[in-house]
Write a protein that holds these residues in place. Structure first.
Motif, PDB file in Angstrom:
ATOM      1  N   GLU A   1      26.875 -22.336  45.126  1.00  0.00           N
ATOM      2  CA  GLU A   1      27.925 -23.350  45.004  1.00  0.00           C
ATOM      3  C   GLU A   1      27.855 -24.031  43.645  1.00  0.00           C
ATOM      4  O   GLU A   1      28.878 -24.272  43.000  1.00  0.00           O
ATOM      5  CB  GLU A   1      27.777 -24.371  46.131  1.00  0.00           C
ATOM      6  N   SER A   2      26.640 -24.326  43.204  1.00  0.00           N
ATOM      7  CA  SER A   2      26.448 -24.956  41.896  1.00  0.00           C
ATOM      8  C   SER A   2      26.955 -24.059  40.780  1.00  0.00           C
ATOM      9  O   SER A   2      27.650 -24.513  39.862  1.00  0.00           O
ATOM     10  CB  SER A   2      24.969 -25.284  41.695  1.00  0.00           C
ATOM     11  N   ASP A   3      26.624 -22.765  40.855  1.00  0.00           N
ATOM     12  CA  ASP A   3      27.055 -21.819  39.824  1.00  0.00           C
ATOM     13  C   ASP A   3      28.570 -21.679  39.801  1.00  0.00           C
ATOM     14  O   ASP A   3      29.185 -21.585  38.733  1.00  0.00           O
ATOM     15  CB  ASP A   3      26.407 -20.454  40.057  1.00  0.00           C
ATOM     16  N   GLU A   4      29.199 -21.664  40.981  1.00  0.00           N
ATOM     17  CA  GLU A   4      30.654 -21.507  41.048  1.00  0.00           C
ATOM     18  C   GLU A   4      31.360 -22.708  40.422  1.00  0.00           C
ATOM     19  O   GLU A   4      32.324 -22.558  39.653  1.00  0.00           O
ATOM     20  CB  GLU A   4      31.076 -21.341  42.502  1.00  0.00           C
ATOM     21  N   ILE A   5      30.871 -23.910  40.751  1.00  0.00           N
ATOM     22  CA  ILE A   5      31.471 -25.115  40.159  1.00  0.00           C
ATOM     23  C   ILE A   5      31.256 -25.118  38.653  1.00  0.00           C
ATOM     24  O   ILE A   5      32.167 -25.457  37.880  1.00  0.00           O
ATOM     25  CB  ILE A   5      30.861 -26.378  40.803  1.00  0.00           C
ATOM     26  N   PHE A   6      30.059 -24.711  38.217  1.00  0.00           N
ATOM     27  CA  PHE A   6      29.777 -24.694  36.786  1.00  0.00           C
ATOM     28  C   PHE A   6      30.652 -23.680  36.061  1.00  0.00           C
ATOM     29  O   PHE A   6      31.116 -23.940  34.943  1.00  0.00           O
ATOM     30  CB  PHE A   6      28.301 -24.368  36.546  1.00  0.00           C
ATOM     31  N   ARG A   7      30.909 -22.531  36.677  1.00  0.00           N
ATOM     32  CA  ARG A   7      31.802 -21.539  36.059  1.00  0.00           C
ATOM     33  C   ARG A   7      33.205 -22.111  35.894  1.00  0.00           C
ATOM     34  O   ARG A   7      33.858 -21.891  34.863  1.00  0.00           O
ATOM     35  CB  ARG A   7      31.846 -20.268  36.910  1.00  0.00           C
ATOM     36  N   GLU A   8      33.661 -22.843  36.905  1.00  0.00           N
ATOM     37  CA  GLU A   8      34.990 -23.442  36.810  1.00  0.00           C
ATOM     38  C   GLU A   8      35.034 -24.504  35.713  1.00  0.00           C
ATOM     39  O   GLU A   8      35.999 -24.577  34.938  1.00  0.00           O
ATOM     40  CB  GLU A   8      35.377 -24.057  38.153  1.00  0.00           C
ATOM     41  N   LEU A   9      33.993 -25.332  35.633  1.00  0.00           N
ATOM     42  CA  LEU A   9      33.917 -26.332  34.568  1.00  0.00           C
ATOM     43  C   LEU A   9      33.890 -25.656  33.196  1.00  0.00           C
ATOM     44  O   LEU A   9      34.569 -26.094  32.260  1.00  0.00           O
ATOM     45  CB  LEU A   9      32.661 -27.191  34.735  1.00  0.00           C
ATOM     46  N   THR A  10      33.123 -24.594  33.084  1.00  0.00           N
ATOM     47  CA  THR A  10      33.016 -23.874  31.814  1.00  0.00           C
ATOM     48  C   THR A  10      34.355 -23.281  31.406  1.00  0.00           C
ATOM     49  O   THR A  10      34.753 -23.353  30.240  1.00  0.00           O
ATOM     50  CB  THR A  10      31.964 -22.753  31.929  1.00  0.00           C
ATOM     51  N   GLN A  11      35.075 -22.701  32.372  1.00  0.00           N
ATOM     52  CA  GLN A  11      36.377 -22.114  32.072  1.00  0.00           C
ATOM     53  C   GLN A  11      37.360 -23.178  31.580  1.00  0.00           C
ATOM     54  O   GLN A  11      38.071 -22.969  30.590  1.00  0.00           O
ATOM     55  CB  GLN A  11      36.935 -21.414  33.310  1.00  0.00           C
ATOM     56  N   LEU A  12      37.388 -24.312  32.268  1.00  0.00           N
ATOM     57  CA  LEU A  12      38.293 -25.395  31.855  1.00  0.00           C
ATOM     58  C   LEU A  12      37.919 -25.921  30.474  1.00  0.00           C
ATOM     59  O   LEU A  12      38.800 -26.183  29.632  1.00  0.00           O
ATOM     60  CB  LEU A  12      38.252 -26.533  32.875  1.00  0.00           C
ATOM     61  N   ALA A  13      36.620 -26.086  30.213  1.00  0.00           N
ATOM     62  CA  ALA A  13      36.175 -26.566  28.901  1.00  0.00           C
ATOM     63  C   ALA A  13      36.538 -25.563  27.811  1.00  0.00           C
ATOM     64  O   ALA A  13      36.981 -25.957  26.723  1.00  0.00           O
ATOM     65  CB  ALA A  13      34.668 -26.806  28.924  1.00  0.00           C
ATOM     66  N   ASN A  14      36.361 -24.271  28.095  1.00  0.00           N
ATOM     67  CA  ASN A  14      36.693 -23.239  27.099  1.00  0.00           C
ATOM     68  C   ASN A  14      38.186 -23.202  26.815  1.00  0.00           C
ATOM     69  O   ASN A  14      38.604 -23.077  25.657  1.00  0.00           O
ATOM     70  CB  ASN A  14      36.215 -21.872  27.589  1.00  0.00           C
ATOM     71  N   GLU A  15      38.999 -23.285  27.867  1.00  0.00           N
ATOM     72  CA  GLU A  15      40.457 -23.258  27.678  1.00  0.00           C
ATOM     73  C   GLU A  15      40.932 -24.476  26.893  1.00  0.00           C
ATOM     74  O   GLU A  15      41.797 -24.367  26.018  1.00  0.00           O
ATOM     75  CB  GLU A  15      41.147 -23.190  29.032  1.00  0.00           C
ATOM     76  N   THR A  16      40.359 -25.637  27.209  1.00  0.00           N
ATOM     77  CA  THR A  16      40.720 -26.853  26.462  1.00  0.00           C
ATOM     78  C   THR A  16      40.309 -26.729  25.004  1.00  0.00           C
ATOM     79  O   THR A  16      41.071 -27.080  24.093  1.00  0.00           O
ATOM     80  CB  THR A  16      40.038 -28.076  27.095  1.00  0.00           C
ATOM     81  N   SER A  17      39.096 -26.236  24.788  1.00  0.00           N
ATOM     82  CA  SER A  17      38.596 -26.072  23.423  1.00  0.00           C
ATOM     83  C   SER A  17      39.461 -25.102  22.628  1.00  0.00           C
ATOM     84  O   SER A  17      39.758 -25.347  21.452  1.00  0.00           O
ATOM     85  CB  SER A  17      37.147 -25.583  23.464  1.00  0.00           C
ATOM     86  N   GLU A  18      39.877 -24.011  23.264  1.00  0.00           N
ATOM     87  CA  GLU A  18      40.702 -23.022  22.563  1.00  0.00           C
ATOM     88  C   GLU A  18      42.046 -23.610  22.148  1.00  0.00           C
ATOM     89  O   GLU A  18      42.512 -23.403  21.023  1.00  0.00           O
ATOM     90  CB  GLU A  18      40.917 -21.810  23.466  1.00  0.00           C
ATOM     91  N   LEU A  19      42.662 -24.359  23.063  1.00  0.00           N
ATOM     92  CA  LEU A  19      43.955 -24.973  22.750  1.00  0.00           C
ATOM     93  C   LEU A  19      43.825 -25.980  21.611  1.00  0.00           C
ATOM     94  O   LEU A  19      44.645 -25.998  20.683  1.00  0.00           O
ATOM     95  CB  LEU A  19      44.518 -25.655  23.998  1.00  0.00           C
ATOM     96  N   LYS A  20      42.785 -26.827  21.676  1.00  0.00           N
ATOM     97  CA  LYS A  20      42.601 -27.839  20.631  1.00  0.00           C
ATOM     98  C   LYS A  20      42.203 -27.185  19.308  1.00  0.00           C
ATOM     99  O   LYS A  20      42.617 -27.654  18.234  1.00  0.00           O
ATOM    100  CB  LYS A  20      41.555 -28.852  21.065  1.00  0.00           C
ATOM    101  N   SER A  21      41.415 -26.119  19.384  1.00  0.00           N
ATOM    102  CA  SER A  21      41.004 -25.429  18.159  1.00  0.00           C
ATOM    103  C   SER A  21      42.205 -24.828  17.453  1.00  0.00           C
ATOM    104  O   SER A  21      42.328 -24.910  16.228  1.00  0.00           O
ATOM    105  CB  SER A  21      39.975 -24.344  18.484  1.00  0.00           C
ATOM    106  N   ARG A  22      43.091 -24.212  18.223  1.00  0.00           N
ATOM    107  CA  ARG A  22      44.296 -23.635  17.618  1.00  0.00           C
ATOM    108  C   ARG A  22      45.140 -24.711  16.959  1.00  0.00           C
ATOM    109  O   ARG A  22      45.675 -24.521  15.864  1.00  0.00           O
ATOM    110  CB  ARG A  22      45.113 -22.895  18.681  1.00  0.00           C
ATOM    111  N   SER A  23      45.259 -25.861  17.642  1.00  0.00           N
ATOM    112  CA  SER A  23      46.056 -26.954  17.092  1.00  0.00           C
ATOM    113  C   SER A  23      45.429 -27.491  15.814  1.00  0.00           C
ATOM    114  O   SER A  23      46.129 -27.722  14.811  1.00  0.00           O
ATOM    115  CB  SER A  23      46.186 -28.067  18.133  1.00  0.00           C
ATOM    116  N   ASN A  24      44.104 -27.681  15.810  1.00  0.00           N
ATOM    117  CA  ASN A  24      43.429 -28.206  14.617  1.00  0.00           C
ATOM    118  C   ASN A  24      43.428 -27.193  13.475  1.00  0.00           C
ATOM    119  O   ASN A  24      43.536 -27.565  12.306  1.00  0.00           O
ATOM    120  CB  ASN A  24      41.997 -28.608  14.972  1.00  0.00           C
ATOM    121  N   ALA A  25      43.308 -25.912  13.816  1.00  0.00           N
ATOM    122  CA  ALA A  25      43.376 -24.881  12.781  1.00  0.00           C
ATOM    123  C   ALA A  25      44.760 -24.861  12.143  1.00  0.00           C
ATOM    124  O   ALA A  25      44.904 -24.652  10.938  1.00  0.00           O
ATOM    125  CB  ALA A  25      43.047 -23.510  13.381  1.00  0.00           C
TER     126      ALA A  25
END
Length: 542
Positions: A207-231
């Protein structure tokens, strides 16, 4: 421009005044270039008139004064606007119906009150410097037209293409940042869920790993969107520089071979083009930040629109009329409540409930989890509005929608999912001695004391914290006390004293008690026991 509209709508500041100050600052900035070019031309003749020096100093003072005044007023206006919006939204939240807040649910819906506030607070400078830079660019272009029409024509082509591309990038960035803001809210929601359910995930690695994977995916998607905007921001700055260096190349190396240009004019043209680079650079830097600000403002107003669409209290008067205060009976008459999804589609219905309660009565309600007990309590206490009007009755008369705020003041409530505030709010004519007396009566005096409006210690067990919530409810001295499975977290000895001593004492003082309970060994102490089954009250046992 949402930011300018936001500032002027939410404060008393004049939009025209801000624009005029920024305009004067931009014009003065442009005049400095003209004066410098004139002084440079005179310097070639061996002297510079003192008049130009005085003009430069006066223009410089005007530029600094208007820029400082405009920026200062804009910063103050933005902070005042944020203060006003925060207070307004907090007021709308507290006046919203319980079901509205339940549907909004997690904390991610309220992140605009913090994240958006920080972004908007920093945006005033970008707005003013961007507007001022546009004016500098406009007047510098007109000055370039006077110096060299051919250079002006080339500059306009390059600047127009650059601005069109910047605007296109702005729209893309706005979409990406809106999506990033949404995903960021989801991240904080999941993170909050992880903290609330920490005991469960600590005991389950999967359960911990599944929640962490979801958190990681959301963080990565947010980072990618912001990175593209800042680039894209860096690309826009590079594009602006490329446009002006290309303009210099054309003016210096190509145009003189095609069109005769006086040498002194060429130097002035080059100086003007170099001067124009700074405002274009500023505008290209301001656009992404203004885009982020517009996203933040949109999030704030979206939250407010959600609250406005919900049915809020039609009245704010909570004064209990003598008719309500001196009631003899109250209850529900064919009352039901339908749960809906976010689109308003019905999910399931609880009720209809039929029940009358006598003043001074002690009533127990029993039933399995999910049978509808909590919904029943929320309807009875006025926290939910019934599907149909005229279903809540006091002394046989139907309660009107405008009466709900005052009707709710009849109840002190301790729900099973209670929240213990860090201090006791809204208490009138309640002494510290009275509350400390209850602490002794509930075996908590050795754990905490009540001083200066708060308990000295609240880091207690769930059952002990629930006793503090019980005290906070009792000392309000309201005629009805509603308890939702209060004794479930209490030890057997205290539970017995609670049923056999404390509740009878409160009833003897005239308090009406409605308690959800599964302690059948104490049912004989109640005046009536009602049983809830699949959203229906099945009757009572004397």
């Amino acid at each position: 421009m949402q930011l300018l509209t936001f500032v002027t709508q939410e404060t008393e500041v004049s939009k025209l005044r801000l624009l005029v100050l920024a305009a004067i600052s931009g014009i003065a900035n442009s005049l400095l270039l003209v004066i410098l070019n004139e002084a440079a031309a005179e310097l070639e003749n061996g002297e510079v008139e003192i008049q130009l020096l005085l003009q430069y100093l006066l223009t410089f003072i005007l530029f600094i004064f208007t820029q400082r005044t405009a920026q200062r007023e804009a910063v103050i206006a933005v902070e005042q606007a944020m203060q006003k919006v925060r207070i307004r939204l907090a007021d709308k939240v507290r006046q919203s119906e319980l079901r509205t807040i339940e549907q909004l649910g997690n904390i991610s819906h309220y992140t605009p009150l913090t994240q958006s506030a920080n972004t908007i607070s920093q945006a005033a400078m970008y707005l003013l410097t961007g507007f001022e830079s546009l004016l500098v660019l406009l007047f510098s272009s007109l000055y370039l037209l006077w110096l060299s029409p051919s250079s002006f024509a080339v500059a306009m082509v390059l600047i127009t293409l650059t601005i069109l591309l910047l605007v296109r990038h702005y729209r893309i960035s706005f979409r990406e940042l809106s999506e990033a803001s949404r995903k960021e809210g989801q991240f904080f929601e999941r993170f909050s869920t992880m903290l609330k359910g920490f005991k469960q995930i600590k005991a389950s690695r999967r359960e911990s790993d599944e929640i962490f994977r979801e958190l990681t995916q959301l963080a990565n998607e947010t980072s990618e969107l912001k990175s593209r905007s800042n680039a894209r921001l860096l690309e826009d700055i590079l594009l602006s520089n490329m446009a002006f260096y290309l303009l210099l190349l054309i003016v210096v190396f190509l145009l003189p071979n095609l069109i005769p240009v006086h040498e002194e004019n060429l130097f002035q043209v080059i100086a003007t083009i170099l001067f124009m680079m700074e405002p274009v650079y500023t505008v290209s830097s301001a656009i992404p930040n203004i885009s982020k600000t517009n996203v933040s403002i949109s999030s704030l107003y979206k939250l407010e629109a959600t609250l406005d669409k919900a049915h809020n209290d039609p009245a704010t008067d909570t004064t209990i009329s003598p008719k309500l205060e001196n009631f003899h009976t109250l209850g529900l008459q064919s009352a039901s409540f339908t749960y809906t999804n976010t689109d308003g589609q019905p999910l399931f219905q609880a009720g209809p409930f039929q029940m009358q309660c006598q003043r001074g009565e002690m009533l127990f309600i029993t039933g399995r989890n999910g049978s509808g007990k909590s919904t029943f309590l929320k309807l009875l206490t006025g926290l939910y509005h019934t599907d149909n009007a005229d279903c809540v009755q006091v002394d046989g008369e139907n309660l009107q929608a405008a009466d709900y705020p005052a009707y709710r003041e009849l109840f002190s409530i301790v729900f099973s999912d209670f929240h213990l505030f860090d201090r006791l709010y809204g208490l009138v004519d309640v002494s510290d001695d009275e509350i400390n007396g209850w602490l002794s009566k509930l075996d908590l005096a050795h754990k905490t004391r009540f001083e200066n409006g708060t308990f000295t210690q609240t880091d207690l067990s769930t059952g002990q914290r629930k006793r503090l919530a019980f005290i906070a409810a009792v000392v309000q001295h309201r005629p009805l006390l509603v308890l939702d499975e209060f004794a479930a977290d209490q030890d057997p000895a205290f539970r017995q004293r609670f049923y056999e001593e404390i509740l009878p004492e409160l009833r003897a003082q005239g308090q009406t008690i409605i308690a959800v309970s599964h302690d059948d060994r104490y049912f004989h102490l109640a005046d009536r026991v009602l049983h809830m089954e699949t959203g229906q009250l099945q009757g009572y046992t004397p």
